[in-house]
Design a protein around this motif. Structure first.
Motif, short mmCIF file in Angstrom:
data_model
loop_
_atom_site.label_atom_id
_atom_site.label_comp_id
_atom_site.label_asym_id
_atom_site.label_seq_id
_atom_site.Cartn_x
_atom_site.Cartn_y
_atom_site.Cartn_z
N SER A 33 11.60 -43.40 25.54
CA SER A 33 12.16 -43.83 24.27
C SER A 33 12.59 -42.62 23.45
O SER A 33 12.13 -41.49 23.69
N ILE A 34 13.46 -42.83 22.48
CA ILE A 34 14.04 -41.72 21.72
C ILE A 34 12.97 -40.83 21.10
O ILE A 34 13.01 -39.60 21.23
N TYR A 38 12.37 -36.98 22.33
CA TYR A 38 12.63 -35.81 21.49
C TYR A 38 11.37 -34.99 21.25
O TYR A 38 11.41 -33.75 21.24
#
Length: 327
Positions: A33-34, A38
């Protein structure tokens, strides 16, 4: 020298690294997931930086989150030299709106390199970045040590009896993906091969009917990409935006293979000959493909001349930057 990229592969980085001594490329990618992706990428990037014995770091933007690591790099290594390889997306959309990133760039960066003069003018006109930090360094027009394609003599993506058209894609808003679907419907003799993230492509297209003469290859190896580039009947590089230098245009010079490019002021200025330029509308792309096939020999000769000119210009520019910034 460490070159950090959040992605699976970047052709500009590969060519650029071939000209720099002891340059290690680090691709950092995750399908999570983002938020997790990140955070994981930040941790991996910091780990590379802290473990490195180098004092020079090239960081590709976007994504711009990695900018927040720059003060830490300088904190742990006061001799560190930070070079930002800034692509168009770094200053557009949400990436350019992150808090404090411009202050961090101006205070801690040693050099920012951009692809072309039009993008240089776009950035400097905002007043957000100190002009003295920015230099134009185009994509290298060829690899310093030309690689060969080993163990690859075919690709299942090429279809017999069709005009195979290779189109590298990222499925970002600047690409005419819907127009390509209409092009495939318009001319069933074409077989369009769209590379890049297949899931992103299907999400973008939604419930739209996809004609059978479009293949979404997904991510492919660098070797198969080179093979397709050299053996597809046509290669295209498309964008709706100005100030963009498409990677496929430099790959064209590197491989000695003409391509069809979107008709933008920036691309026409960068490549005055050796290329076909097209409007992004399906009917115009269809006509441009015919012109490409008809004029291929002439285009190849022109491209060879452009390539030599670009190589000479590149060597002069790199020599200048090496002298000024000790690259």
């Amino acid at each position: 020298m460490e070159f950090i990229i959040w992605g699976k592969y970047q052709s500009r980085a590969e060519r650029l690294a071939s000209y720099l001594d002891d340059c290690n490329i680090h691709y950092i990618h995750s399908d999570q997931s983002i938020l997790v992706r990140y955070m994981s990428s930040l941790i991996k990037s910091l780990n590379i930086i802290l473990k490195s014995k180098s004092d020079t770091f090239i960081i590709q933007l976007p994504p711009n989150l990695i900018i927040y690591l720059i003060p830490f790099i300088k904190m742990f290594n006061k001799r560190a030299k930070i070079i930002l390889d800034m692509h168009n997306g770094a200053t557009r959309g949400n990436w350019g709106k992150l808090p404090f990133i411009w202050k961090i760039m101006n205070k801690y960066s040693d050099l920012i390199i951009v692809h072309n003069e039009d993008y240089f003018n776009e950035i400097t006109s905002t007043g957000k970045v100190t002009t003295k930090l920015i230099e134009v360094l185009p994509d290298p027009p060829a690899e310093k040590h030309r690689t060969t394609i080993l163990g690859l003599n075919h690709s299942d993506f090429l279809k017999e009896g069709k005009t195979n058209v290779l189109i590298p894609c990222s499925y970002n808003p600047d690409e005419p993906i819907f127009e390509l679907v209409e092009l495939a419907k318009m001319n069933p003799d074409l077989h369009l091969i769209l590379t890049g993230n297949k899931n992103k492509a299907f999400k973008l297209l939604g419930d739209r009917e996809i004609p059978k003469n479009i293949t979404f290859s997904g991510f492919i190896s660098a070797e198969e990409y080179k093979y397709l580039f050299l053996h597809a009947d046509v290669v295209m590089g498309l964008t709706k935006n100005e100030n963009i230098q498409l990677s496929v245009s430099t790959e064209s010079l590197s491989f000695g293979r003409p391509v069809i490019l979107s008709d933008t002021k920036t691309l026409r200025k960068l490549y005055p000959s050796g290329f076909i330029f097209t409007d992004n509308q399906p009917e115009h792309m269809n006509i441009s493909i015919k012109h490409y096939l008809d004029d291929y020999k002439k285009l190849t000769k022109e491209l060879s001349e452009v390539r030599e000119e670009k190589i000479n210009m590149w060597n002069v520019k790199l020599l200048q930057l090496r002298g000024e910034y000790n690259l």
